[in-house]
Design a protein around this motif. Structure first.
Motif, mmCIF file in Angstrom:
data_model
loop_
_atom_site.group_PDB
_atom_site.id
_atom_site.type_symbol
_atom_site.label_atom_id
_atom_site.label_comp_id
_atom_site.label_asym_id
_atom_site.label_seq_id
_atom_site.Cartn_x
_atom_site.Cartn_y
_atom_site.Cartn_z
ATOM 1 N N ASN A 3 0.857 -1.164 0.000
ATOM 2 C CA ASN A 3 0.000 0.000 0.000
ATOM 3 C C ASN A 3 0.898 1.219 0.000
ATOM 4 O O ASN A 3 1.952 1.211 0.586
ATOM 5 N N VAL A 4 0.472 2.274 -0.648
ATOM 6 C CA VAL A 4 1.275 3.476 -0.727
ATOM 7 C C VAL A 4 0.424 4.663 -0.315
ATOM 8 O O VAL A 4 -0.672 4.833 -0.812
ATOM 9 N N PHE A 5 0.931 5.486 0.608
ATOM 10 C CA PHE A 5 0.271 6.751 0.906
ATOM 11 C C PHE A 5 0.611 7.684 -0.234
ATOM 12 O O PHE A 5 1.746 7.785 -0.640
ATOM 13 N N VAL A 16 5.604 7.328 1.617
ATOM 14 C CA VAL A 16 5.533 6.028 0.979
ATOM 15 C C VAL A 16 5.801 4.966 2.025
ATOM 16 O O VAL A 16 6.778 5.022 2.736
ATOM 17 N N VAL A 17 4.908 4.016 2.101
ATOM 18 C CA VAL A 17 5.022 3.011 3.129
ATOM 19 C C VAL A 17 4.692 1.653 2.536
ATOM 20 O O VAL A 17 3.648 1.480 1.933
ATOM 21 N N THR A 18 5.597 0.718 2.679
ATOM 22 C CA THR A 18 5.245 -0.633 2.292
ATOM 23 C C THR A 18 4.379 -1.199 3.388
ATOM 24 O O THR A 18 4.372 -0.712 4.506
ATOM 25 N N GLY A 19 3.670 -2.219 3.103
ATOM 26 C CA GLY A 19 2.734 -2.756 4.079
ATOM 27 C C GLY A 19 1.347 -2.270 3.748
ATOM 28 O O GLY A 19 1.041 -1.967 2.608
ATOM 29 N N CYS A 20 0.506 -2.172 4.759
ATOM 30 C CA CYS A 20 -0.878 -1.794 4.527
ATOM 31 C C CYS A 20 -1.309 -0.725 5.513
ATOM 32 O O CYS A 20 -2.211 -0.922 6.320
ATOM 33 N N LEU A 21 -0.647 0.404 5.471
ATOM 34 C CA LEU A 21 -0.989 1.519 6.329
ATOM 35 C C LEU A 21 -2.103 2.340 5.697
ATOM 36 O O LEU A 21 -2.133 2.538 4.486
ATOM 37 N N SER A 50 -2.926 0.296 10.691
ATOM 38 C CA SER A 50 -2.721 -0.812 9.767
ATOM 39 C C SER A 50 -4.099 -1.356 9.412
ATOM 40 O O SER A 50 -4.980 -1.405 10.258
ATOM 41 N N ASN A 51 -4.268 -1.766 8.182
ATOM 42 C CA ASN A 51 -5.551 -2.384 7.827
ATOM 43 C C ASN A 51 -5.486 -3.910 7.965
ATOM 44 O O ASN A 51 -6.423 -4.603 7.607
ATOM 45 N N GLN A 52 -4.391 -4.405 8.508
ATOM 46 C CA GLN A 52 -4.218 -5.844 8.705
ATOM 47 C C GLN A 52 -4.878 -6.294 10.012
ATOM 48 O O GLN A 52 -4.874 -5.564 10.999
ATOM 49 N N LEU A 53 -5.415 -7.486 10.014
ATOM 50 C CA LEU A 53 -6.000 -8.046 11.225
ATOM 51 C C LEU A 53 -4.974 -8.843 12.024
ATOM 52 O O LEU A 53 -5.064 -8.941 13.246
ATOM 53 N N GLU A 64 7.599 -0.279 9.902
ATOM 54 C CA GLU A 64 7.883 0.455 8.671
ATOM 55 C C GLU A 64 7.592 1.950 8.852
ATOM 56 O O GLU A 64 8.357 2.801 8.392
ATOM 57 N N LEU A 65 6.518 2.265 9.539
ATOM 58 C CA LEU A 65 6.185 3.658 9.808
ATOM 59 C C LEU A 65 7.283 4.325 10.643
ATOM 60 O O LEU A 65 7.725 5.441 10.338
ATOM 61 N N ILE A 66 7.741 3.648 11.674
ATOM 62 C CA ILE A 66 8.820 4.176 12.513
ATOM 63 C C ILE A 66 10.094 4.338 11.692
ATOM 64 O O ILE A 66 10.808 5.340 11.813
#
Length: 188
Positions: A3-5, A16-21, A50-53, A64-66
């Motif tokens: 996912n990308v902001f 830009v963030v990898t993952g699902c932010l 995060s949109n992950q459960l 990744e955000l940090i």
């Protein structure tokens, strides 16, 4: 899943963030210099989650955000994209995690080349987002919303809220624990 902001949909400029932010509200302010091509962009992301459960994937997203907040790699990636990040901050505001970034760019038209036609910058949104503030011309259709700015425009303002936003992670508590463990004072 990646996912990308985005600064605006389809243009990767801000965070830009990898993952699902995800974030509940995204706010953008672009101010162009006298040359109408270089300028400053301020991006604010409210209620980052995060949109992950899965707890492990949520932790990966948080890490990744940090990393984007503290590490130089993020800055180097932004330079490659034509953005010089002057300031970046991650803090708790009104009980929500907020990212704020101030960046410089030298070529506005290059950053938004796919969205500019005949000196009009046009950005489209689906029904999952609502434009809550803009200084552009707003057009709503059955399935979409469009914001248009006639160029040159010295200032572009856009604020978007996600519809049906649901927080599935607790990044505020993770952030408090992180700052406590690293002895970083939380800005308010």
């Amino acid at each position: 899943m990646k996912n990308v902001f985005l600064i605006f949909p389809a243009i990767c400029v801000a965070i830009v963030v990898t993952g699902c932010l995800i974030s509940e509200i995204d706010e953008y302010r672009i101010v162009l210099n006298d040359d109408n091509n270089s300028g400053t962009i301020t991006t604010i992301k409210y209620n980052i989650q995060s949109n992950q459960l899965d707890a492990v994937k949520q932790q990966e997203d948080f890490d990744e955000l940090i990393s984007n907040w503290k590490d130089d790699q993020y800055l180097l990636e932004k330079v490659k994209e034509g953005i010089y990040v002057k300031e970046r901050d991650l803090k708790i505001v009104k009980g929500k995690l907020q990212w704020k970034e101030v960046a410089l760019f030298s070529d506005f038209r290059n950053l938004f080349c796919d969205l500019i036609k005949n000196d009009i910058l046009c950005i489209g949104f689906g029904n999952d987002e609502t434009v809550t503030a803009t200084n552009g011309e707003l057009t709503r259709t059955k399935d979409s919303t469009y914001v248009k700015w006639q160029l040159p425009t010295k200032e572009l303002i856009l604020k978007i809220q996600k519809n049906n936003f649901t927080a599935t992670s607790n990044f505020v508590e993770k952030f408090k624990a992180y700052t406590k463990s690293t002895k970083i004072k939380i800005k308010k």
